[in-house]
Design a protein around this motif. Structure first.
Motif, PDB file in Angstrom:
ATOM      1  N   TYR A 112       0.827  -1.211   0.000  1.00 54.03           N
ATOM      2  CA  TYR A 112       0.000   0.000   0.000  1.00 54.03           C
ATOM      3  C   TYR A 112       0.860   1.259   0.000  1.00 54.03           C
ATOM      4  N   PHE A 115       0.188   3.695  -3.304  1.00 60.51           N
ATOM      5  CA  PHE A 115      -1.056   4.473  -3.251  1.00 60.51           C
ATOM      6  C   PHE A 115      -0.916   5.787  -4.007  1.00 60.51           C
ATOM      7  N   LEU A 129      -3.379   7.308  -7.016  1.00 62.69           N
ATOM      8  CA  LEU A 129      -3.972   8.644  -6.979  1.00 62.69           C
ATOM      9  C   LEU A 129      -3.519   9.492  -8.166  1.00 62.69           C
ATOM     10  N   ALA A 169     -10.632   9.627  -4.311  1.00 65.70           N
ATOM     11  CA  ALA A 169     -10.758   8.937  -3.027  1.00 65.70           C
ATOM     12  C   ALA A 169     -11.684   7.735  -3.148  1.00 65.70           C
ATOM     13  N   LEU A 189      -9.783   5.017  -5.004  1.00 64.45           N
ATOM     14  CA  LEU A 189      -8.786   4.409  -4.118  1.00 64.45           C
ATOM     15  C   LEU A 189      -9.456   3.467  -3.129  1.00 64.45           C
ATOM     16  N   PHE A 190     -10.595   3.883  -2.589  1.00 63.08           N
ATOM     17  CA  PHE A 190     -11.321   3.050  -1.624  1.00 63.08           C
ATOM     18  C   PHE A 190     -11.710   1.712  -2.246  1.00 63.08           C
ATOM     19  N   THR A 245      -8.745  -0.597  -3.127  1.00 64.11           N
ATOM     20  CA  THR A 245      -8.174  -1.223  -1.931  1.00 64.11           C
ATOM     21  C   THR A 245      -9.083  -2.327  -1.407  1.00 64.11           C
ATOM     22  N   GLY A 262      -8.567   0.324   3.378  1.00 61.38           N
ATOM     23  CA  GLY A 262      -9.505   0.964   2.462  1.00 61.38           C
ATOM     24  C   GLY A 262     -10.310   2.056   3.127  1.00 61.38           C
ATOM     25  N   ALA A 300      -9.169   5.753   2.943  1.00 63.29           N
ATOM     26  CA  ALA A 300      -8.977   6.340   1.617  1.00 63.29           C
ATOM     27  C   ALA A 300      -9.229   7.841   1.604  1.00 63.29           C
ATOM     28  N   THR A 346      -6.299  10.507   0.699  1.00 56.86           N
ATOM     29  CA  THR A 346      -6.464  11.399  -0.447  1.00 56.86           C
ATOM     30  C   THR A 346      -6.387  12.860  -0.037  1.00 56.86           C
TER      31      THR A 346
END
Length: 397
Positions: free
Chosen positions: A21, A25, A29, A43, A46-47, A50, A306, A309, A313
């Motif tokens: 991660y 990450f 992004l 965001a 990303l959530f 994950t 997750g 996130a 972000t």
């Protein structure tokens, strides 16, 4: 199943999740932002990415009883970060993500598609991967010239971690990045763990737009770099560690999950390669039959990560864009080196991977289709032409 839990497996699983991660990450992004996502949309993406890799990392090991760990498509995110925004913005990008996930599902359903991808000469596939990574790998150098006081601590921490252990390089760099934000970049008041509404983003799907341009410019290259850069090496890691792998069902699972999360702007999930090597090896326990708990532990950790996130972000949005891309570029340096080394290993076939690399890295478009697609086409044509010419000369030698 619960009798198989061991401390080494749990420890390595947690370590793998942290390394995986923290190392990537920022790349995810950067890729979503480059495709036109707002902070809220990034965001959300990303959530779900994950959560997707967390669910798959629990699901596949539980079914197969092997350390079949899953990650998001880091090379795919890097490709998105280096690609121009589509005319339809992030909605068209979401359509491309759905296309790409659908191709992964089809590969799991129709083995001939997987064989076709595997038939692409490995130097060409690696040159494509190197080309899509190259632009983002320039970011640390560019940021060093633009914001040296912010980048130097990150570079120093990365080097310190690298001299200790290569897997520690990016976690050290991320810690330095956070310290730079706290002590050098002024944080807005109220930002922190005491603000729970910032941890989880306001989740909302993206209404996708489907176009032929997004299929050829984004979806197809994204699918190819995901297969060549993650899935195929991920399967190989498991096989090299003595595990029997049935590829089509695993591709179907990761493809279906990728298809489910794509409408939320999430990049595809795929078999893990680097962190899978940690979880498939002896560090995860002497008993090979119980190492699957390392992958399951990493999945549980990803699901928990997750829910951070929104906070992650927000932190990333505070930092200068050059600093975020510098962190992302550092994470991709080992992958770039490996891809370039593999691309130019065959001294009799240098021109084909060279043209693939240059066209993919150039950022060019032809007929509104990105250079990543044309790089593969040109490279494959040159490769086959040279192979045929060499075969024609062989009988007379």
């Amino acid at each position: 199943m619960f009798r198989d839990i061991s401390f080494p497996a749990v420890y390595i699983g947690l370590l793998a999740a942290f390394v995986g991660y923290s190392a990537s990450f920022a790349i995810v992004l950067a890729g979503l932002t480059a495709m036109g996502a707002t902070e809220s949309q990034a965001a959300t993406g990303l959530f779900f990415a994950t959560i997707g890799m967390g669910v798959c990392s629990i699901w596949l090991p539980a079914i197969t009883r092997i350390p079949a760990a899953v990650a998001w498509s880091t090379p795919g995110a890097a490709f998105l970060a280096a690609t121009a925004v589509l005319p339809g913005g992030f909605a068209e990008a979401a359509g491309a993500l759905i296309y790409s996930a659908g191709l992964i599902v089809l590969t799991g359903l129709i083995p001939a598609i997987g064989r076709s991808v595997a038939a692409i000469p490995k130097p060409i596939a690696n040159a494509l991967l190197a080309g899509v990574l190259f632009k983002l790998c320039l970011a640390p150098a560019l940021a060093l010239g633009e914001i040296p006081l912010l980048v130097l601590p990150v570079l120093g921490a990365w080097l310190l971690g690298l001299t200790w252990h290569r897997l520690a390089a990016m976690p050290f760099a991320v810690i330095a990045f956070l310290l730079v934000l706290v002590f050098i970049v002024e944080l807005p008041s109220g930002l922190g763990p005491s603000a729970p509404t910032q941890w989880l983003p306001a989740l909302a799907p993206v209404a996708p737009i489907f176009t032929l341009q997004s299929f050829f410019s984004i979806a197809l290259p994204l699918y190819l770099v995901t297969m060549a850069g993650q899935n195929i090496p991920g399967f190989s890691v498991l096989e090299l560690n003595g595990y029997s792998v049935n590829r089509p069902p695993m591709l179907r699972v990761t493809g279906i999950v990728s298809l489910a999360i794509a409408p939320f702007g999430a990049i595809p999930v795929n078999m893990s390669a680097i962190t899978a090597a940690m979880m498939a090896g002896e560090d995860a326990g002497q008993n090979r039959a119980t190492r699957y708990w390392a992958a399951m532990t990493s999945g549980i950790a990803y699901v928990l990560l997750g829910f951070a996130a929104g906070f992650v972000t927000t932190l990333a949005s505070i930092a200068p864009i050059a600093l975020i891309t510098a962190v992302a570029g550092l994470a991709l340096v080992p992958a770039l080196v490996g891809a370039i080394s593999a691309a130019f290993r065959d001294t009799a076939q240098l021109e084909a991977p060279a043209l693939t690399f240059l066209i993919a890295a150039s950022g060019m478009t032809l007929f509104d289709i990105s250079g990543a697609f044309w790089g593969v086409i040109v490279g494959a044509v040159i490769w086959r032409a040279k192979s045929w010419a060499a075969a024609a000369r062989a009988p007379g030698q």
